[in-house]
Design a protein around this motif. Structure first.
Motif, short mmCIF file in Angstrom:
data_model
loop_
_atom_site.label_atom_id
_atom_site.label_comp_id
_atom_site.label_asym_id
_atom_site.label_seq_id
_atom_site.Cartn_x
_atom_site.Cartn_y
_atom_site.Cartn_z
N UNK A 112 -11.29 73.39 7.15
CA UNK A 112 -11.66 74.00 8.44
C UNK A 112 -12.38 75.33 8.21
N UNK A 113 -11.89 76.13 7.23
CA UNK A 113 -12.54 77.42 6.95
C UNK A 113 -14.00 77.18 6.52
N UNK B 94 -5.30 80.14 7.28
CA UNK B 94 -4.94 80.18 8.70
C UNK B 94 -5.26 81.56 9.30
N UNK B 95 -4.94 82.61 8.54
CA UNK B 95 -5.25 83.97 9.02
C UNK B 95 -6.76 84.14 9.21
N UNK B 96 -7.53 83.61 8.25
CA UNK B 96 -8.99 83.71 8.34
C UNK B 96 -9.49 82.99 9.61
N UNK B 97 -8.93 81.79 9.85
CA UNK B 97 -9.35 81.04 11.05
C UNK B 97 -9.00 81.80 12.32
N UNK B 98 -7.80 82.41 12.34
CA UNK B 98 -7.39 83.18 13.52
C UNK B 98 -8.32 84.38 13.71
N UNK B 99 -8.72 84.98 12.59
CA UNK B 99 -9.63 86.13 12.68
C UNK B 99 -10.98 85.70 13.26
N UNK C 84 -20.96 82.99 7.86
CA UNK C 84 -20.83 81.62 7.33
C UNK C 84 -20.60 81.64 5.83
N UNK C 85 -21.39 82.48 5.13
CA UNK C 85 -21.24 82.60 3.68
C UNK C 85 -19.89 83.19 3.30
N UNK C 86 -19.43 84.18 4.07
CA UNK C 86 -18.14 84.81 3.79
C UNK C 86 -17.00 83.81 3.93
N UNK C 87 -17.10 82.93 4.93
CA UNK C 87 -16.05 81.92 5.12
C UNK C 87 -16.05 80.91 3.97
N UNK C 88 -17.26 80.48 3.57
CA UNK C 88 -17.35 79.56 2.43
C UNK C 88 -16.78 80.23 1.18
N UNK C 89 -17.16 81.51 0.97
CA UNK C 89 -16.68 82.25 -0.20
C UNK C 89 -15.17 82.42 -0.19
N UNK D 48 -12.98 80.42 1.16
CA UNK D 48 -12.38 79.12 0.81
C UNK D 48 -12.46 78.88 -0.69
N UNK D 49 -13.61 79.18 -1.30
CA UNK D 49 -13.79 78.99 -2.74
C UNK D 49 -12.82 79.84 -3.54
N UNK D 50 -12.66 81.10 -3.10
CA UNK D 50 -11.74 81.99 -3.82
C UNK D 50 -10.29 81.54 -3.66
N UNK D 51 -9.95 80.99 -2.52
CA UNK D 51 -8.58 80.52 -2.29
C UNK D 51 -8.28 79.25 -3.09
N UNK D 52 -9.30 78.41 -3.28
CA UNK D 52 -9.07 77.13 -3.97
C UNK D 52 -9.20 77.25 -5.48
#
Lengths: 252, 299
Positions: free
Chosen positions: B19-20, B152-157, B199-204, B206-210
């Motif tokens: 989702x992120x 989840x926090x990122x999505x809420x933000x 958009x790039x920040x969200x992709x980044x 997700x990459x850092x979390x995974x």
């Protein structure tokens, strides 16, 4: 009366090599409704778009409050106190009425006190918008959407308002209210440039009239110079239009 | 049943991360009206940014995550300013084709650049919090819990920004009509940079979390990118809430499909196909996707 906007010899168009405007000069004067009339496709709406910076002029000059503007963008014009009400709906249909209004305060969004004041004033002036403030703007009727656009354009307290076909597709009662509001704005000291197909409605509130034909000014003058005879003006204009059409048909 | 529970928990975490990624992709589409084929590579870059923030700058994993998000935003904003400007010029013909070609080319370029700079071998950043948590039969690594929680926090933000802030309203306004946005004084160029950067920040992110879960490699963005396209269409093109719902739904359903598929040796291979099947069924029933705007204005 102060001349706020002075546009001189504007040439502009959408396609390379085809000029829709061919050297048009108009003024926006504080306290006056200046009405631009003419047949369809003659460049009236294009003129307003050029004045607001949506289309860059190929030639000519635009002076606003004495400053020469070169290639000013719409958001710059907005910051300089120019508002534009386009012909087609410009509300954001998926955003609420209140958010639509708040977006009208974009240029001073970092001044929360002023934003709240402006929003409250708009709701006081247009009570129907207060009633429907949580609704998506796209669910409003055509007339209510027009009121929202007018209210939003006034959020910045603009000095010059460019209005394109304000009563197109709205019921006569709302149209009369809209004209009354436009006149009220001029009386309050704003400069209004009005493009309209509803000649009678527009002339009733006009202080000065420009008549355009095929991208150029055919004639201009104070409303009184047209003899106060709206019917005569309309007949003259329609006759000229029909004759042109007849000539065009004869040429084929 | 225990296996299904574990799969559901893993699916939820994956769904949140999907989702992120998808929210980033849908934001870019909504604001700039282009499909960003390099979105998966921004996901990959986020992972490497976090890795090198830890290895070279000596940051601990959480500050490195924040640094990776910031760096991904800046990289995306820079790419938008340098490569996408012709999209906004009146003299550019076939803007849609330009958008496809430039982002597709960027995707190939970034992936190969990563191969040269970072090398072909998988890298594994250290865990955010080492260890596992167990609740009865349910076992989850701390890294998955962190990924799900932070995701989840990122999505809420993002939901907060889009629904409560002037910047979010401005992005939404530009996505609905560029001309009307300009009329109220919003500078569309600023909105494009902000939209692509976000958009790039969200992709980044997700990459850092995974990174600590799946390791990093130059081609790590290909699969999530494909998933993101499915999710964005399923949720409704340009809809942030739609992408959130669809991402979590796809993550959960694919994982449960794997749990219940009769042949466990093949289940994983079919899970993506199952996601596309869900997409096809939903599109037959709702052509605009789950929460798509019916009359999305395309300028």
């Amino acid at each position: 009366m102060t001349t706020l906007l002075a546009a001189r010899n504007l040439v502009a168009g959408y396609l390379p090599g085809i000029d829709i405007l061919q050297g048009v000069s108009v003024d926006g004067v504080r306290g006056q409704v200046r009405c631009i009339l003419g047949p369809n496709g003659t460049g009236k709406s294009t003129l307003l778009k050029v004045l607001f910076g949506l289309i860059p002029p190929r030639a000519g000059e635009i002076h606003l409050a004495g400053d020469l503007l070169r290639g000013a963008s719409p958001h710059t014009m907005g910051r300089r106190g120019v508002a534009y009400l386009p012909q087609r709906p410009s509300v954001f249909p998926f955003l609420s009425v209140e958010v639509n209004l708040r977006l009208g305060t974009w240029s001073y969004r970092r001044m929360p006190g002023r934003v709240e004041d402006s929003v409250q004033r708009a709701f006081e002036r247009f009570p129907i918008l207060w009633e429907k403030r949580r609704q998506p703007a796209g669910t409003l009727s055509g007339g209510q959407q027009r009121q929202l656009e007018v209210a939003r354009s006034l959020m910045t307290d603009p000095g010059l308002i460019l209005v394109d076909e304000p009563t197109a597709s709205i019921e006569p009662r709302v149209a009369a209210q809209t004209y009354a509001l436009i006149k009220e704005l001029a009386v309050a000291g704003k400069a209004v440039l009005l493009v309209d197909q509803n000649i009678r409605g527009a002339l009733e509130i006009a202080d000065y009239v420009y008549v355009m034909r095929t991208g150029a000014l055919l004639t201009e003058g104070p409303r009184g110079e047209f003899g106060g005879d709206t019917e005569a003006l309309v007949a003259r204009w329609l006759y000229a239009s029909d004759r042109t059409a007849g000539q065009a048909e004869g040429g084929h | 049943m225990d296996y299904a529970l574990v799969q559901a928990a893993n699916g939820l975490v994956l769904g949140i991360i999907f989702a992120v990624i998808a929210v980033g992709l849908t934001l870019v589409f909504a604001v700039l009206k282009i499909v960003n084929f390099a979105h998966g590579e921004l996901y990959m870059m986020g992972g490497y940014f976090a890795y090198y923030a830890i290895e070279l700058l000596g940051l601990s994993p959480f500050p490195a995550l924040a640094a990776a998000i910031a760096a991904s935003f800046l990289l995306a904003a820079l790419l938008e300013r340098t490569l996408l400007t012709p999209l906004y010029s009146e003299t550019t013909e076939r803007k849609a084709e330009y958008g496809i070609l430039i982002t597709f080319g960027l995707s190939v370029a970034l992936r190969n650049l990563a191969l040269i700079v970072f090398g072909p071998f998988p890298l594994r950043p250290p865990s955010f919090v080492a260890g596992v948590q167990q609740w009865g039969p349910l076992i989850l690594t701390n890294d998955r819990l962190v990924a799900g929680g932070v995701g989840l926090l990122v999505l809420m933000a993002v939901v907060y920004i889009m629904s409560r802030t002037a910047a979010g309203h401005a992005l939404d306004a530009v996505s609905q009509s560029r001309e009307s946005a300009a009329i109220v004084g919003i500078d569309p160029r600023l909105a494009y940079t902000l939209g692509f950067g976000l958009g790039g920040a969200l992709a980044g992110a997700a990459g850092a979390l995974m990174g600590p879960i799946f390791s990093l490699s130059p081609s790590m963005g290909i699969l999530p990118d494909t998933q993101a396209f499915v999710i964005v269409i399923l949720g409704g093109m340009g809809s942030v809430p739609g992408s959130i719902v669809a991402g979590i739904l796809i993550g959960l359903l694919e994982s449960l499909f794997t749990a219940f598929f009769p042949d466990p040796t093949r289940a994983l291979s079919y899970s993506n196909a199952f996601g596309v099947l869900i997409l096809m069924v939903i599109l037959i029933l709702r052509p605009t996707g789950l929460l798509g705007r019916r009359h999305m204005q395309m300028e």
